[in-house]
Design a protein around this motif. Structure first.
Motif, short mmCIF file in Angstrom:
data_model
loop_
_atom_site.label_atom_id
_atom_site.label_comp_id
_atom_site.label_asym_id
_atom_site.label_seq_id
_atom_site.Cartn_x
_atom_site.Cartn_y
_atom_site.Cartn_z
N GLU A 210 19.91 -4.82 0.26
CA GLU A 210 18.57 -4.28 0.01
C GLU A 210 18.32 -3.15 0.99
N TRP A 211 18.02 -1.96 0.47
CA TRP A 211 17.68 -0.83 1.33
C TRP A 211 16.29 -1.02 1.90
N ILE A 212 16.15 -0.82 3.22
CA ILE A 212 14.86 -1.00 3.88
C ILE A 212 14.16 0.33 4.06
N GLY A 213 14.89 1.33 4.54
CA GLY A 213 14.28 2.63 4.75
C GLY A 213 15.16 3.53 5.61
N PRO B 149 9.48 0.59 -1.28
CA PRO B 149 8.08 0.27 -1.60
C PRO B 149 7.75 -1.22 -1.43
N SER B 150 8.72 -2.09 -1.64
CA SER B 150 8.45 -3.53 -1.55
C SER B 150 8.27 -4.00 -0.12
N ARG C 24 5.08 -3.51 5.82
CA ARG C 24 5.45 -4.31 7.00
C ARG C 24 6.53 -3.65 7.86
N VAL C 25 7.05 -2.51 7.47
CA VAL C 25 8.23 -1.92 8.12
C VAL C 25 7.88 -0.62 8.84
N THR C 26 8.48 -0.45 10.03
CA THR C 26 8.41 0.81 10.75
C THR C 26 9.80 1.13 11.30
N ILE C 27 10.26 2.35 11.04
CA ILE C 27 11.51 2.83 11.62
C ILE C 27 11.17 3.99 12.55
N SER C 28 11.75 3.96 13.73
CA SER C 28 11.49 5.00 14.72
C SER C 28 12.79 5.39 15.40
N VAL C 29 12.73 6.46 16.19
CA VAL C 29 13.94 6.97 16.84
C VAL C 29 13.65 7.38 18.27
N ASP C 30 14.63 7.20 19.14
CA ASP C 30 14.55 7.67 20.53
C ASP C 30 15.75 8.58 20.77
#
Lengths: 126, 110
Positions: free
Chosen positions: A48-51, A63-64, A68-74
């Motif tokens: 399942e692809w999350i993002g 979209p599902s 509830r999801v957050t992706i971030s980068v450092d």
């Protein structure tokens, strides 16, 4: 050769927040050439692809899971991250991080992952 | 978005050829040429076998080939070998700039 390595707690309590890190070596998360993805696989189920997050910090989510999801980068640590809030048993899965090129090249195609980490199992307990 | 449809299992004897289908819609498989195929083995990183419908990354055996007709993509494996046992997934880019995976196919070498 780029390498990706997931890390984070293997056990998370129900209703809490799941947090994972993907460390990238042999390449830069600030490169404008790639998207940085999270994908998961619940036990006995499919991928399942999350993002993903781009070099510029723009994101796109399944979209599902979006609420509830957050992706971030450092970029200073050459890492990117996943947070999933309000987890339930349905979030128990092997979580993979993966790189996807923005443009097709000799060993990979546009937008879809070409290199993956080995995955890390996260179990949600009640 | 709905998962792309793959057969649950496909099997063949060593040396034989098998084909795995991946059926989507005009919003994903049928709408672009961004389809990839992956091989999964437990405890290992997924391996890219095919990208852009029919291209092989360097180092991938020519026994693996990809094609597409309409909204159905296919992965063919010729000269089946014991090491080909595993799970196979297709993936497609979509019209809403998201990614979708197939339901997965378990390949068994008899």
């Amino acid at each position: 050769q780029v390498q990706l390595q997931e890390s984070g707690p293997g056990l998370v309590k129900s209703s809490e927040t799941l947090s994972l890190t993907c460390a990238v070596s042999g390449g830069s998360v600030s490169s404008g050439t790639y998207f940085w993805n999270w994908v998961r696989q619940p036990p006995g189920e499919g991928l399942e692809w999350i993002g993903y997050i781009s070099y510029s910090g723009s994101t796109n989510y399944n979209p599902s899971l979006k609420s509830r999801v957050t992706i971030s980068v450092d970029t200073s640590k050459n890492q990117f991250f996943l947070k999933v809030t309000s987890v339930t048993a349905a979030d128990t899965a092997v979580y993979y991080c993966a790189r996807a090129p923005r443009y097709s090249y000799g060993s990979g195609g546009s937008y879809l992952p070409d290199h993956w980490g080995q995955g890390t199992l996260v179990t949600v307990s009640s | 978005q709905s998962a792309l449809t793959q057969p649950a299992s496909v099997s063949g004897s060593p040396g034989q050829s098998i084909t795995i289908s991946c059926t989507g819609t005009s919003s994903d498989v049928g709408g672009n040429n961004y389809v990839s195929w992956y091989q999964l083995h437990p405890g290992k990183a997924p391996k890219l076998l095919i990208y852009d419908v029919s291209y092989r990354p360097s180092g991938i055996s020519s026994r693996f080939s990809g094609s597409k007709y309409g909204s159905t993509a296919s992965l063919a494996i010729s000269g089946l070998q014991a090491e080909d046992e595993g799970d196979y997934y297709c993936s497609s880019y979509t019209s809403t700039s998201t990614l979708v995976f197939g339901t997965g196919t378990k390949v068994t070498v008899l």
